[in-house]
Write an enzyme that holds these catalytic residues in place. Structure first.
Site, mmCIF file in Angstrom:
data_model
loop_
_atom_site.group_PDB
_atom_site.id
_atom_site.type_symbol
_atom_site.label_atom_id
_atom_site.label_comp_id
_atom_site.label_asym_id
_atom_site.label_seq_id
_atom_site.Cartn_x
_atom_site.Cartn_y
_atom_site.Cartn_z
ATOM 1 N N ARG A 22 2.341 1.381 13.505
ATOM 2 C CA ARG A 22 1.575 0.066 12.977
ATOM 3 C C ARG A 22 1.368 0.029 11.528
ATOM 4 O O ARG A 22 0.633 -0.857 11.106
ATOM 5 C CB ARG A 22 0.534 -0.018 13.801
ATOM 6 C CG ARG A 22 -0.585 1.242 13.624
ATOM 7 C CD ARG A 22 -1.877 0.951 14.395
ATOM 8 N NE ARG A 22 -2.943 1.875 13.944
ATOM 9 C CZ ARG A 22 -2.998 3.035 14.039
ATOM 10 N NH1 ARG A 22 -2.122 3.824 14.724
ATOM 11 N NH2 ARG A 22 -4.164 3.763 13.486
ATOM 12 N N HIS A 23 2.115 0.732 10.685
ATOM 13 C CA HIS A 23 1.912 0.813 9.389
ATOM 14 C C HIS A 23 3.246 0.085 8.506
ATOM 15 O O HIS A 23 4.088 1.022 8.887
ATOM 16 C CB HIS A 23 1.330 1.904 8.519
ATOM 17 C CG HIS A 23 -0.217 2.242 9.090
ATOM 18 N ND1 HIS A 23 -0.455 2.861 10.063
ATOM 19 C CD2 HIS A 23 -1.117 1.695 8.155
ATOM 20 C CE1 HIS A 23 -2.023 2.859 10.096
ATOM 21 N NE2 HIS A 23 -2.329 2.410 8.947
ATOM 22 N N ARG B 161 0.928 -1.137 -0.150
ATOM 23 C CA ARG B 161 -0.032 -0.012 -0.004
ATOM 24 C C ARG B 161 0.945 1.031 0.015
ATOM 25 O O ARG B 161 1.863 1.381 0.892
ATOM 26 C CB ARG B 161 -0.969 0.025 1.130
ATOM 27 C CG ARG B 161 -2.090 -0.733 0.837
ATOM 28 C CD ARG B 161 -3.325 -0.968 1.930
ATOM 29 N NE ARG B 161 -4.038 -2.343 1.586
ATOM 30 C CZ ARG B 161 -4.533 -2.781 2.543
ATOM 31 N NH1 ARG B 161 -4.901 -2.234 3.706
ATOM 32 N NH2 ARG B 161 -5.261 -3.959 2.269
ATOM 33 N N GLU C 292 -6.195 -3.182 15.341
ATOM 34 C CA GLU C 292 -6.923 -3.874 14.258
ATOM 35 C C GLU C 292 -5.895 -4.997 13.675
ATOM 36 O O GLU C 292 -5.139 -4.594 12.977
ATOM 37 C CB GLU C 292 -7.499 -3.023 13.153
ATOM 38 C CG GLU C 292 -8.398 -3.665 12.144
ATOM 39 C CD GLU C 292 -8.634 -3.029 10.763
ATOM 40 O OE1 GLU C 292 -8.664 -1.852 10.767
ATOM 41 O OE2 GLU C 292 -8.621 -3.400 9.795
ATOM 42 N N ARG D 235 1.388 -7.224 12.513
ATOM 43 C CA ARG D 235 0.577 -6.592 13.690
ATOM 44 C C ARG D 235 0.536 -7.650 14.778
ATOM 45 O O ARG D 235 0.503 -7.337 15.972
ATOM 46 C CB ARG D 235 -0.652 -5.990 13.400
ATOM 47 C CG ARG D 235 -0.384 -4.568 12.458
ATOM 48 C CD ARG D 235 -2.004 -3.725 12.386
ATOM 49 N NE ARG D 235 -1.617 -2.806 11.778
ATOM 50 C CZ ARG D 235 -2.596 -2.040 11.420
ATOM 51 N NH1 ARG D 235 -3.955 -2.083 11.705
ATOM 52 N NH2 ARG D 235 -2.384 -0.926 10.886
ATOM 53 N N GLU E 284 0.515 4.142 1.030
ATOM 54 C CA GLU E 284 0.120 4.965 1.912
ATOM 55 C C GLU E 284 1.181 5.946 2.581
ATOM 56 O O GLU E 284 2.175 5.246 2.870
ATOM 57 C CB GLU E 284 -0.971 4.444 3.094
ATOM 58 C CG GLU E 284 -2.012 3.904 2.666
ATOM 59 C CD GLU E 284 -2.805 2.834 3.509
ATOM 60 O OE1 GLU E 284 -1.784 2.442 4.331
ATOM 61 O OE2 GLU E 284 -3.963 2.710 3.632
ATOM 62 N N SER F 78 -9.641 -8.105 9.073
ATOM 63 C CA SER F 78 -10.842 -7.570 8.447
ATOM 64 C C SER F 78 -11.473 -8.505 7.622
ATOM 65 O O SER F 78 -10.837 -9.180 6.816
ATOM 66 C CB SER F 78 -10.608 -6.271 7.938
ATOM 67 O OG SER F 78 -11.718 -5.285 7.798
#
Lengths: 433, 433
Positions: free
Chosen positions: B225-226, B217, B356, B407, B219, B359
């Site tokens: 945490r990313h 990703r 999180e 994570r 981002e 998902s």
């Protein structure tokens, strides 16, 4: 009908005489349908097997009309009783009392998943999920999964730890030919062509590492045996010499490959194939012996030349199965390979007939020599300084190899196009699906 | 000295009283050295343990001077006899008769691998192979390997087949935000952000699939945490509903995670940590219940809003361990999630406190509804036609999830920066090494 979709518990290979008299729920796609007026027969298939279902209007009522109009390959739900079968192929069958089409086929399919009408490879690859309903196709991917699992277990039991090294890398690690590049937050980055430098570095602490992952080469080859996104089994080990690395590689094929083959009897039956067995030890010839052997067959190659298509075709006449070609010319190998004297190197390739499956060798573990070899290859040691530093910080002697898993799957499954061994292959013309 | 480097057979955790009186060969790096004049002591460490070596000039001769001048962290070879030890820490030690420095340390190290002098995370990541000589660091990667192995075995034993879907993809699959792009033989391509569409397609034939791989990703987050290259455990299963998918996910954490924890006693000792145990079943709250609970704590969120940092911090006050938040607003979830009525969806997130972890949900399996949801999300169904076709070719109902392995490793190892769980992490500022 069902007020909740239950987790599928019974697969069709489980519909056996042991269940006679029981009420079962199954799902699968309709492979065949025969309408005999008062009775309708369906053969359902799922990911593990097939079963026959009988629909009798006296039992299932008007739902039989829904059965009649179901298009082949629709995904359906059946509830019914397991009863003695009418055919030799199905010793038991399901007498249906409930039926539901969960995923109807509404359009003409682009291929016949039962394999009755053969489809071209491009059509199959464009529609891979449907192609996988053919037991021959799914057998290949079952064998693939079993082999990769066995490979992991074999390497783990040999004392190796599985690692994950980055696929987005900041520099053209091994010399920079044929890399895909991308923009990474304003900087130029590349897709890794191998974990080579990372795995070598890691031997200084983890000692024995392996990685199984996709790697990338932006080569424009469009052959039966090249992919641009390919799966490599990579290892690197501290305190391994060339022979240790070759032993480990032989074991990968003989033990892990052998275990996968043993666990895939049903899959090889579906393929109609008796896979080649690996007998240890594999024959070993040196590069120089290969040149001599080729000369005797009328092919004259100068020392230092690579063994191209003609050469390996001739060598494969003598070596049908697995064999090693060792001690390649130093100049033909990457900068990190240990020199062996007389212009040779401590290197090996693993072949199966004409196909190169793996390449490896002993690595240089001294900074001075590594820099010398970089320069000899026309590379600037300055570009490798973040790697070279580890060679002055306690680097052990080490050896390793990279093994082309997709090519190995060609060998054991007998397909002649590497695209058959990968779900969604990538080549210069194929970027989708 | 040795005329051939032998394959390392004995690791330092194997130097035990059982070997007393035996001549052994070991290798490792020098962790400590004490020069007592007539005797020199070394503590060696390798990837599995440590051992003490004693050098006595009367036995090893002038080589003792080489021992004396060896720099700490050099990688060395020792041959000697296993004798009763002098310290409680080492019940046996090796009385050396041969010594060789295989990989000398020639420059000042950028960090102290024994951990005596703490180093900053950036320095550690810039020198990861050296950082891994610290037993705390290597413990994390041992746990990582054990967890990923246990995850594979858990999913396999649950009837799933491991697949490999492409990481270079031809279209911006899930809507196109934050993708890395690259040129692929003159065409624009992207790095996959998940195997979502592929894994859904494959349920029509393989029924239960999983994949463990890096995804991407683009981002610009630079949080604890990313990561931009992260490891996801992805599953998709035909004939699974939401609850089935949640059960499977609970099992991944409780069974596979539990097994990895059980096998890592030594690693958790090195980390000085008692990892959190997962007790089934995990608490389940709905999104609407979460809103109510937040309102009671003074945080008013409108229906449809995402649960941001403040919200999950407040929720984590009540839920310290694992818990599910289910039935999210339909508009907050991707187009492929099954609508659940009242603006809700058949979806779930797995949380650990504020974090999180996963998902997932039930997926749409009807083409018409899928097209409707694409349009509602502002996406053009025409761009998905190669995917949508499968929804008219016998697609079963299916559910699945994606689980962030990095994570989860933060949770069990107790590190508070996700970069600690990946060997060579990628973030917006970190592209090397």
């Amino acid at each position: 009908m069902r007020d909740r979709r239950l987790r599928k518990e019974l697969f069709l290979d489980g519909v056996t005489p042991a269940l006679e008299g029981r009420i079962v729920e199954v799902t699968g796609w309709v492979e065949e349908q025969r309408d005999l007026g008062s009775l309708v027969f369906q053969v359902l298939r799922d990911s593990r097997g097939s079963a026959q279902v009988v629909y009798d209007k006296s039992r299932i009522g008007d739902a039989v009309d829904e059965v009649r109009t179901t298009t082949l390959q629709s995904y359906v739900y059946v509830r019914g009783e397991v009863v003695r079968g009418r055919s030799r192929k199905f010793p038991v069958e399901i007498r249906a009392s409930e039926y539901e089409v969960l995923g109807p086929v509404r359009r003409q399919l682009p291929l016949d998943p039962s394999g009755g009408v053969p489809a071209g490879l491009d059509v199959r690859l464009d529609n891979r999920p449907l192609d996988l309903r053919n037991p021959r196709t799914s057998a290949i991917f079952s064998i693939r999964a079993k082999f990769l699992r066995a490979a992991r277990e074999y390497l783990r039991s040999s004392g190796f730890i599985e690692v994950n090294t980055p696929k987005i890398i900041g520099s053209a690690a091994e010399g920079g030919a044929d890399l895909f590049d991308l923009e990474y937050f304003g900087r130029k980055a590349y897709l890794a062509q191998s974990p080579q430098l990372y795995k070598e570095q890691l031997t200084m602490s983890l000692e024995r590492v392996f990685e199984i992952a996709f790697y990338y080469r932006a080569e424009k080859f469009n052959t039966q045996r090249h992919l641009n996104e390919f799966t490599s089994v990579d290892v690197e080990a501290a305190m391994f010499d060339k022979r240790d690395a070759m032993d480990l590689l032989e074991g990968l094929v003989a033990e892990a490959g052998g275990a996968a083959i043993d666990e895939s009897r049903r899959e090889f039956e579906a393929l109609g194939r008796d896979p080649p067995r690996a007998e240890r030890p594999f024959p070993v010839i040196t590069y120089v012996q290969a040149l001599e052997s080729l000369r005797a067959k009328g092919l004259n190659l100068a020392f230092g030349e690579d063994l191209g298509g003609d050469a390996v075709r001739l060598l494969a006449e003598e070596h049908e199965g697995y064999y090693f070609i060792v001690d390649w010319p130093l100049d033909a190998k990457p900068f990190y390979i240990q020199p062996g004297g007389n212009g040779l190197s401590e290197s090996f390739d693993l072949m199966f007939g004409q196909l190169e499956l793996a390449s490896g060798g002993e690595r240089i573990h001294e900074r001075g020599l590594l820099e010398e070899r970089l320069r000899a290859k026309g590379l600037d040691p300055e570009g490798f300084k973040d790697h070279l530093k580890f060679y002055e910080w306690g680097m052990p002697p080490h050896s390793g190899w990279g093994f082309g898993a997709d090519r190995y799957l060609m060998v054991i499954t007998g397909v002649n196009n590497i695209r058959e061994t990968v779900l969604y292959p990538r080549d210069p013309t194929r970027l989708t699906p």
